[in-house]
Design a protein around this motif. Structure first.
Motif, PDB file in Angstrom:
ATOM      1  N   LYS A 253       0.830  -1.218   0.000  1.00  0.00           N
ATOM      2  CA  LYS A 253       0.000   0.000   0.000  1.00  0.00           C
ATOM      3  C   LYS A 253       0.856   1.257   0.000  1.00  0.00           C
ATOM      4  O   LYS A 253       0.505   2.241  -0.666  1.00  0.00           O
ATOM      5  N   MET A 254       1.953   1.222   0.719  1.00  0.00           N
ATOM      6  CA  MET A 254       2.824   2.407   0.769  1.00  0.00           C
ATOM      7  C   MET A 254       3.575   2.616  -0.542  1.00  0.00           C
ATOM      8  O   MET A 254       4.059   3.723  -0.811  1.00  0.00           O
ATOM      9  N   ALA A 255       3.649   1.584  -1.388  1.00  0.00           N
ATOM     10  CA  ALA A 255       4.355   1.717  -2.656  1.00  0.00           C
ATOM     11  C   ALA A 255       3.424   2.072  -3.809  1.00  0.00           C
ATOM     12  O   ALA A 255       3.889   2.270  -4.938  1.00  0.00           O
ATOM     13  N   ARG A 256       2.149   2.206  -3.555  1.00  0.00           N
ATOM     14  CA  ARG A 256       1.189   2.511  -4.610  1.00  0.00           C
ATOM     15  C   ARG A 256       0.862   3.994  -4.652  1.00  0.00           C
ATOM     16  O   ARG A 256       0.871   4.679  -3.624  1.00  0.00           O
ATOM     17  N   ALA A 257       0.531   4.477  -5.862  1.00  0.00           N
ATOM     18  CA  ALA A 257       0.068   5.856  -6.035  1.00  0.00           C
ATOM     19  C   ALA A 257      -1.449   5.873  -5.997  1.00  0.00           C
ATOM     20  O   ALA A 257      -2.121   4.892  -6.355  1.00  0.00           O
ATOM     21  N   TYR A 258      -2.018   7.006  -5.557  1.00  0.00           N
ATOM     22  CA  TYR A 258      -3.476   7.157  -5.431  1.00  0.00           C
ATOM     23  C   TYR A 258      -3.899   8.423  -6.158  1.00  0.00           C
ATOM     24  O   TYR A 258      -3.163   9.433  -6.185  1.00  0.00           O
ATOM     25  N   PRO A 259      -5.100   8.399  -6.750  1.00  0.00           N
ATOM     26  CA  PRO A 259      -5.529   9.576  -7.524  1.00  0.00           C
ATOM     27  C   PRO A 259      -5.892  10.751  -6.617  1.00  0.00           C
ATOM     28  O   PRO A 259      -6.625  10.589  -5.639  1.00  0.00           O
ATOM     29  N   LEU A 260      -5.383  11.925  -6.963  1.00  0.00           N
ATOM     30  CA  LEU A 260      -5.753  13.156  -6.259  1.00  0.00           C
ATOM     31  C   LEU A 260      -5.296  14.342  -7.109  1.00  0.00           C
ATOM     32  O   LEU A 260      -4.162  14.363  -7.604  1.00  0.00           O
ATOM     33  N   ALA A 261      -6.145  15.336  -7.266  1.00  0.00           N
ATOM     34  CA  ALA A 261      -5.851  16.487  -8.129  1.00  0.00           C
ATOM     35  C   ALA A 261      -4.829  17.405  -7.467  1.00  0.00           C
ATOM     36  O   ALA A 261      -4.842  17.613  -6.257  1.00  0.00           O
ATOM     37  N   ALA A 262      -3.949  18.007  -8.292  1.00  0.00           N
ATOM     38  CA  ALA A 262      -2.887  18.878  -7.773  1.00  0.00           C
ATOM     39  C   ALA A 262      -3.436  20.189  -7.240  1.00  0.00           C
ATOM     40  O   ALA A 262      -2.795  20.833  -6.402  1.00  0.00           O
ATOM     41  N   LYS A 263      -4.613  20.602  -7.692  1.00  0.00           N
ATOM     42  CA  LYS A 263      -5.201  21.866  -7.239  1.00  0.00           C
ATOM     43  C   LYS A 263      -6.463  21.641  -6.417  1.00  0.00           C
ATOM     44  O   LYS A 263      -7.300  22.550  -6.321  1.00  0.00           O
ATOM     45  N   LEU A 264      -6.574  20.501  -5.817  1.00  0.00           N
ATOM     46  CA  LEU A 264      -7.763  20.197  -5.025  1.00  0.00           C
ATOM     47  C   LEU A 264      -7.812  21.085  -3.783  1.00  0.00           C
ATOM     48  O   LEU A 264      -6.811  21.294  -3.109  1.00  0.00           O
TER      49      LEU A 264
END
Length: 447
Positions: A253-264
């Motif tokens: 889990k710590m090695a995975r990327a997760y979706p999130l907007a840069a300007k959220l």
């Protein structure tokens, strides 16, 4: 002119004499005088004509006598010695007299003689089938009922006694002949129908037995004939099941990327992660709380575990037992580590005079209780570490910002190719003043 319209004197001849002799023998009863046995040849009285004209000859229907089996469905015939049901016994007559009476009766029917001209006391020589035998095939089966009493008006009495009560004429005899022929046809039809029904029953029984045998054979062979199952699937073939999804480990889990907007920009409201995590080491204890902004879609438990394990690692600030860290969810902690959207992070860092909008970074808002971790960097990482080092980048992010809370300032790399200090702004660059270093997540990395 037809033979039924002939007029003139009554025909006389040998047959007339035979009729008279027959009537006399009948009136005398069984004890009367019987003629002696003949030679089997028909005798004519002296002086009679040698030949009989065509008009005077008795016509025999079909040209041959009809033979009936005695008893059974056709009743008792002449000469059997056994009367039919309801009939009175008829005296036996010699064969010559019987033949003579038979010819006389047939000649009378052919010439259209009225009933009164027929010899009294004579009866039909060919009885029809018994009514109860015919009705057994013409009518559907009914529950057994007591038989009707034998007597006047019964089936046997109506056919057996001829001449009593006024006698019967030719029309009645003709009707009786038609009834006999129709009954015979219906009898044969009923027998044929019964035979066909029996054959069909045998065929159906054989098919049922064959189907049962096939079904038993199929079941014994292990073949399932249930239509609800797939016919192409064999019993040995396992039914596919959905693969069991193995839960990811902490490292995965710590090695995975997760979706999130840069300007959220989130709502600015936080939820504290419930539960506690005791300080594992010795030294000075720092108590902290973890808040996560609402609506990020990130795992708060994963973030809380990462903070606790990273700070208490011997490569971190707890090296050599210098200090220890304990997570709490209530009370008055020393600081609050906060995971927030980029917009909310900028707001809280601005309160301490820091601008995080450049390069979208995190900060320690020293004027407040919050150590701000930018959720975008937590979810996506940075180009300096790359996608394959997300685990190490997140560890560096925690150690760097908590180091500011512990009183450490920025430090730059001095030796090219060496590990960059944990307090270097590694999110922005690993190459400062022409000195390029390697990424590093720990305050006390191993040599």
């Amino acid at each position: 002119m037809g033979r039924h319209s002939r007029t003139g004197p009554e025909r006389a001849g040998p047959d007339t004499d035979a009729d008279a002799a027959l009537a006399k023998a009948t009136d005398e009863g069984p004890e009367g005088v019987r003629p002696g046995p003949g030679s089997g040849r028909r005798r004519r009285p002296a002086g009679a004509e040698s030949h009989v004209s065509f008009q005077q000859a008795a016509h025999v229907r079909g040209g041959h006598p009809e033979h009936r089996e005695p008893g059974g469905g056709w009743g008792a015939g002449p000469g059997t010695g056994r009367p039919a049901d309801g009939e009175r016994p008829v005296p036996r007559r010699p064969m010559g007299q019987a033949r003579t009476a038979d010819r006389a009766e047939k000649a009378g029917r052919a010439q259209g003689a009225p009933a009164s001209a027929r010899p009294a006391g004579t009866k039909s020589l060919i009885p029809g089938p018994r009514r109860e035998f015919v009705e057994a095939f013409d009518t559907p089966p009914t529950p057994p009922t007591p038989p009707p009493p034998r007597g006047e008006g019964g089936p046997a009495a109506g056919r057996g006694a001829e001449g009593s009560g006024g006698g019967t004429g030719q029309p009645e005899e003709a009707e009786e002949g038609k009834e006999g022929r129709g009954s015979k046809g219906r009898t044969f039809t009923g027998i044929a129908a019964a035979a066909v029904t029996t054959v069909l029953a045998v065929v159906v029984a054989g098919q049922v037995a064959q189907d049962d045998g096939a079904s038993n054979t199929a079941r014994s062979a292990g073949v399932d004939r249930d239509d609800t199952r797939d016919a192409s699937r064999s019993d040995d073939r396992p039914t596919p099941t959905a693969p069991r999804v193995k839960p990811l480990t902490y490292e995965q889990k710590m090695a995975r990327a997760y979706p999130l907007a840069a300007k959220l920009r989130g709502p600015g409201k936080f939820d504290s992660v419930p539960g506690t995590a005791k300080a594992p080491g010795t030294g000075h204890k720092y108590r902290y709380r973890i808040d996560v902004e609402q609506g990020l879609g990130l795992d708060p438990d994963l973030f809380a575990r990462a903070v606790q394990e990273t700070l208490n690692d011997d490569r971190s600030w707890a090296h050599d037992g210098a200090m220890t860290f304990e997570r709490v969810s209530s009370g008055d902690p020393d600081f609050v580590i906060t995971l927030a959207s980029p917009g909310t992070t900028a707001d809280w860092c601005r309160k301490s005079g820091l601008d995080t909008t450049v390069d979208n970074v995190s900060c320690d808002s020293a004027a407040t209780e919050r150590v701000m971790i930018n959720a975008y960097r937590w979810a996506q990482g940075s180009a300096t570490f790359g996608p394959d080092e997300l685990f190490a980048y997140r560890q560096m992010l925690i150690n760097h910002e908590v180091g500011h809370r512990l009183g450490h300032n920025h430090v730059s790399c001095r030796t090219p190719g060496a590990l960059a200090p944990v307090m270097q702004q590694q999110t922005k660059s690993l190459d400062i003043d022409g000195v390029k270093c390697r990424p590093n997540a720990w305050a006390h990395p191993g040599r």
